[in-house]
Design a protein around this motif. Structure first.
Motif, PDB file in Angstrom:
ATOM      1  N   THR A 115       0.880  -1.076   0.096  1.00  0.00           N
ATOM      2  CA  THR A 115      -0.026  -0.118   0.044  1.00  0.00           C
ATOM      3  C   THR A 115       1.013   1.319  -0.212  1.00  0.00           C
ATOM      4  O   THR A 115       0.605   2.184  -0.869  1.00  0.00           O
ATOM      5  CB  THR A 115      -1.208   0.032   1.226  1.00  0.00           C
ATOM      6  OG1 THR A 115      -0.384  -0.074   2.480  1.00  0.00           O
ATOM      7  CG2 THR A 115      -2.066  -1.126   1.166  1.00  0.00           C
ATOM      8  N   VAL A 116       2.088   1.242   0.743  1.00  0.00           N
ATOM      9  CA  VAL A 116       2.935   2.309   0.683  1.00  0.00           C
ATOM     10  C   VAL A 116       3.574   2.453  -0.493  1.00  0.00           C
ATOM     11  O   VAL A 116       3.596   3.751  -1.252  1.00  0.00           O
ATOM     12  CB  VAL A 116       3.923   2.366   1.955  1.00  0.00           C
ATOM     13  CG1 VAL A 116       4.844   3.548   2.041  1.00  0.00           C
ATOM     14  CG2 VAL A 116       2.944   2.279   3.470  1.00  0.00           C
ATOM     15  N   ARG A 117       3.810   1.420  -1.226  1.00  0.00           N
ATOM     16  CA  ARG A 117       4.697   1.460  -2.428  1.00  0.00           C
ATOM     17  C   ARG A 117       3.851   1.950  -3.482  1.00  0.00           C
ATOM     18  O   ARG A 117       4.395   2.901  -4.310  1.00  0.00           O
ATOM     19  CB  ARG A 117       5.210   0.116  -2.589  1.00  0.00           C
ATOM     20  CG  ARG A 117       6.533  -0.199  -2.040  1.00  0.00           C
ATOM     21  CD  ARG A 117       7.158  -1.356  -2.610  1.00  0.00           C
ATOM     22  NE  ARG A 117       6.409  -2.172  -3.553  1.00  0.00           N
ATOM     23  CZ  ARG A 117       6.059  -3.436  -3.172  1.00  0.00           C
ATOM     24  NH1 ARG A 117       6.251  -3.897  -1.793  1.00  0.00           N
ATOM     25  NH2 ARG A 117       5.337  -4.256  -3.954  1.00  0.00           N
ATOM     26  N   GLU A 118       2.339   1.902  -3.339  1.00  0.00           N
ATOM     27  CA  GLU A 118       1.709   2.419  -4.438  1.00  0.00           C
ATOM     28  C   GLU A 118       1.334   3.846  -4.167  1.00  0.00           C
ATOM     29  O   GLU A 118       1.322   4.533  -5.216  1.00  0.00           O
ATOM     30  CB  GLU A 118       0.371   1.524  -4.175  1.00  0.00           C
ATOM     31  CG  GLU A 118      -0.586   1.831  -5.283  1.00  0.00           C
ATOM     32  CD  GLU A 118      -2.055   1.072  -5.353  1.00  0.00           C
ATOM     33  OE1 GLU A 118      -3.075   1.657  -5.763  1.00  0.00           O
ATOM     34  OE2 GLU A 118      -1.787  -0.030  -5.011  1.00  0.00           O
ATOM     35  N   LEU A 119       1.231   4.164  -2.897  1.00  0.00           N
ATOM     36  CA  LEU A 119       1.033   5.785  -2.615  1.00  0.00           C
ATOM     37  C   LEU A 119       2.394   6.469  -3.088  1.00  0.00           C
ATOM     38  O   LEU A 119       2.123   7.412  -3.369  1.00  0.00           O
ATOM     39  CB  LEU A 119       0.676   6.026  -1.287  1.00  0.00           C
ATOM     40  CG  LEU A 119      -0.535   5.438  -0.955  1.00  0.00           C
ATOM     41  CD1 LEU A 119      -0.832   5.405   0.736  1.00  0.00           C
ATOM     42  CD2 LEU A 119      -1.579   6.455  -1.238  1.00  0.00           C
ATOM     43  N   VAL A 120       3.452   5.904  -2.988  1.00  0.00           N
ATOM     44  CA  VAL A 120       4.717   6.524  -3.108  1.00  0.00           C
ATOM     45  C   VAL A 120       4.873   6.736  -4.676  1.00  0.00           C
ATOM     46  O   VAL A 120       5.266   7.867  -4.811  1.00  0.00           O
ATOM     47  CB  VAL A 120       6.025   5.567  -2.685  1.00  0.00           C
ATOM     48  CG1 VAL A 120       7.156   6.127  -3.425  1.00  0.00           C
ATOM     49  CG2 VAL A 120       6.129   5.787  -1.255  1.00  0.00           C
ATOM     50  N   ALA A 121       4.502   5.908  -5.522  1.00  0.00           N
ATOM     51  CA  ALA A 121       4.529   6.121  -6.868  1.00  0.00           C
ATOM     52  C   ALA A 121       3.709   7.165  -7.251  1.00  0.00           C
ATOM     53  O   ALA A 121       4.038   7.838  -8.174  1.00  0.00           O
ATOM     54  CB  ALA A 121       4.036   4.876  -7.621  1.00  0.00           C
ATOM     55  N   THR A 122       2.254   7.293  -6.642  1.00  0.00           N
ATOM     56  CA  THR A 122       1.312   8.460  -7.105  1.00  0.00           C
ATOM     57  C   THR A 122       2.033   9.593  -6.499  1.00  0.00           C
ATOM     58  O   THR A 122       1.752  10.470  -7.119  1.00  0.00           O
ATOM     59  CB  THR A 122      -0.063   8.074  -6.236  1.00  0.00           C
ATOM     60  OG1 THR A 122      -0.479   6.519  -6.644  1.00  0.00           O
ATOM     61  CG2 THR A 122      -0.968   9.019  -6.652  1.00  0.00           C
ATOM     62  N   LEU A 123       2.711   9.829  -5.288  1.00  0.00           N
ATOM     63  CA  LEU A 123       3.258  10.908  -4.834  1.00  0.00           C
ATOM     64  C   LEU A 123       4.506  11.484  -5.796  1.00  0.00           C
ATOM     65  O   LEU A 123       4.554  12.670  -5.796  1.00  0.00           O
ATOM     66  CB  LEU A 123       3.654  10.997  -3.522  1.00  0.00           C
ATOM     67  CG  LEU A 123       2.470  10.486  -2.522  1.00  0.00           C
ATOM     68  CD1 LEU A 123       3.074  10.474  -0.984  1.00  0.00           C
ATOM     69  CD2 LEU A 123       1.476  11.826  -2.349  1.00  0.00           C
ATOM     70  N   ASP A 124       5.250  10.453  -6.170  1.00  0.00           N
ATOM     71  CA  ASP A 124       6.322  10.676  -7.022  1.00  0.00           C
ATOM     72  C   ASP A 124       5.622  11.487  -8.161  1.00  0.00           C
ATOM     73  O   ASP A 124       6.156  12.465  -8.717  1.00  0.00           O
ATOM     74  CB  ASP A 124       7.146   9.588  -7.454  1.00  0.00           C
ATOM     75  CG  ASP A 124       8.062   9.343  -6.131  1.00  0.00           C
ATOM     76  OD1 ASP A 124       8.502  10.248  -5.418  1.00  0.00           O
ATOM     77  OD2 ASP A 124       8.385   7.987  -6.176  1.00  0.00           O
ATOM     78  N   GLU A 125       4.863  10.654  -8.708  1.00  0.00           N
ATOM     79  CA  GLU A 125       4.125  11.114 -10.093  1.00  0.00           C
ATOM     80  C   GLU A 125       3.732  12.657  -9.871  1.00  0.00           C
ATOM     81  O   GLU A 125       3.644  13.392 -11.047  1.00  0.00           O
ATOM     82  CB  GLU A 125       2.985  10.484 -10.550  1.00  0.00           C
ATOM     83  CG  GLU A 125       2.359  10.505 -11.814  1.00  0.00           C
ATOM     84  CD  GLU A 125       1.667   9.313 -12.164  1.00  0.00           C
ATOM     85  OE1 GLU A 125       0.220   9.834 -12.692  1.00  0.00           O
ATOM     86  OE2 GLU A 125       1.846   8.256 -12.480  1.00  0.00           O
ATOM     87  N   ALA A 126       3.078  12.971  -8.832  1.00  0.00           N
ATOM     88  CA  ALA A 126       2.578  14.430  -8.507  1.00  0.00           C
ATOM     89  C   ALA A 126       3.572  15.099  -7.995  1.00  0.00           C
ATOM     90  O   ALA A 126       3.271  16.508  -8.148  1.00  0.00           O
ATOM     91  CB  ALA A 126       1.431  14.306  -7.662  1.00  0.00           C
ATOM     92  N   GLY A 127       4.980  14.988  -7.760  1.00  0.00           N
ATOM     93  CA  GLY A 127       5.894  15.887  -7.439  1.00  0.00           C
ATOM     94  C   GLY A 127       5.945  16.125  -6.127  1.00  0.00           C
ATOM     95  O   GLY A 127       6.414  17.101  -5.717  1.00  0.00           O
ATOM     96  N   ILE A 128       5.208  15.320  -5.263  1.00  0.00           N
ATOM     97  CA  ILE A 128       5.135  15.536  -3.694  1.00  0.00           C
ATOM     98  C   ILE A 128       6.129  14.988  -2.857  1.00  0.00           C
ATOM     99  O   ILE A 128       6.543  13.922  -3.039  1.00  0.00           O
ATOM    100  CB  ILE A 128       3.727  14.974  -3.412  1.00  0.00           C
ATOM    101  CG1 ILE A 128       2.371  15.492  -3.858  1.00  0.00           C
ATOM    102  CG2 ILE A 128       3.460  15.301  -1.692  1.00  0.00           C
ATOM    103  CD1 ILE A 128       2.318  17.181  -3.903  1.00  0.00           C
ATOM    104  N   GLU A 129       6.590  15.798  -2.022  1.00  0.00           N
ATOM    105  CA  GLU A 129       7.789  15.480  -1.178  1.00  0.00           C
ATOM    106  C   GLU A 129       7.018  14.505  -0.014  1.00  0.00           C
ATOM    107  O   GLU A 129       6.146  15.006   0.505  1.00  0.00           O
ATOM    108  CB  GLU A 129       8.542  16.479  -0.334  1.00  0.00           C
ATOM    109  CG  GLU A 129       9.737  16.220   0.318  1.00  0.00           C
ATOM    110  CD  GLU A 129      10.230  17.533   1.177  1.00  0.00           C
ATOM    111  OE1 GLU A 129      10.853  17.548   2.167  1.00  0.00           O
ATOM    112  OE2 GLU A 129       9.980  18.488   0.663  1.00  0.00           O
TER     113      GLU A 129
END
Length: 152
Positions: free
Chosen positions: A74-88
């Protein structure tokens, strides 16, 4: 009040609402430039199970809850989404009672907002089984955004 840190609390029941959790978090973090802390709380049993499922070598090094949370799907999936959005972002794992640990983590990271998921429950269901989201909303040191799974 500026929003600098958002705690996005995820747990074992959040797989069906990850998109909504990410969307709501990004909607606030993007415009404010806030850093997101992905917090995953495990009960002792969930933690031991995750150690086994993720094939950690318990004899080689000490494995921390942060390590386990970082490798959790679940965390890895959220990390991918945050990376894509440019969120620290940062990742924190905890072992303990879900609600209490989320509140303590929010205090530790000085969160300005908590985003937590949940499902619709009857008042009797909440009374009998409790509600992590309800405990967080009642005890949090900052405002809480509650994200419910899509009801389609």
């Amino acid at each position: 009040m500026a929003i600098e840190t958002i705690l996005l609390a995820v747990g074992p029941g959040d797989a069906d609402r990850l998109d909504r959790l990410a969307e709501e978090t990004i909607d606030v973090a993007g415009p404010t430039g806030a850093r997101v802390i992905l917090g995953h709380v495990f009960t002792r049993e969930e933690y031991d199970s995750a150690l086994d499922n993720l094939d950690f070598d318990r004899t080689a090094d000490e494995v921390t809850p942060d390590d386990v949370a970082t490798r959790h799907s679940t965390v890895r999936e959220l990390v991918a989404t945050l990376d894509e959005a440019g969120i620290e972002y940062g990742i924190r794992g905890r072992v303990g009672d879900h609600g209490e640990s989320i509140v303590n983590l929010a205090k530790n990271v000085d969160a300005d907002r908590i985003v937590v998921g949940g499902r619709r429950r009857s008042p009797a269901g909440k009374a009998v089984f409790g509600s992590v989201a309800q405990e967080v909303m009642l005890s949090a040191p900052c405002p809480v955004t509650f994200v419910r799974a899509d009801t389609k």
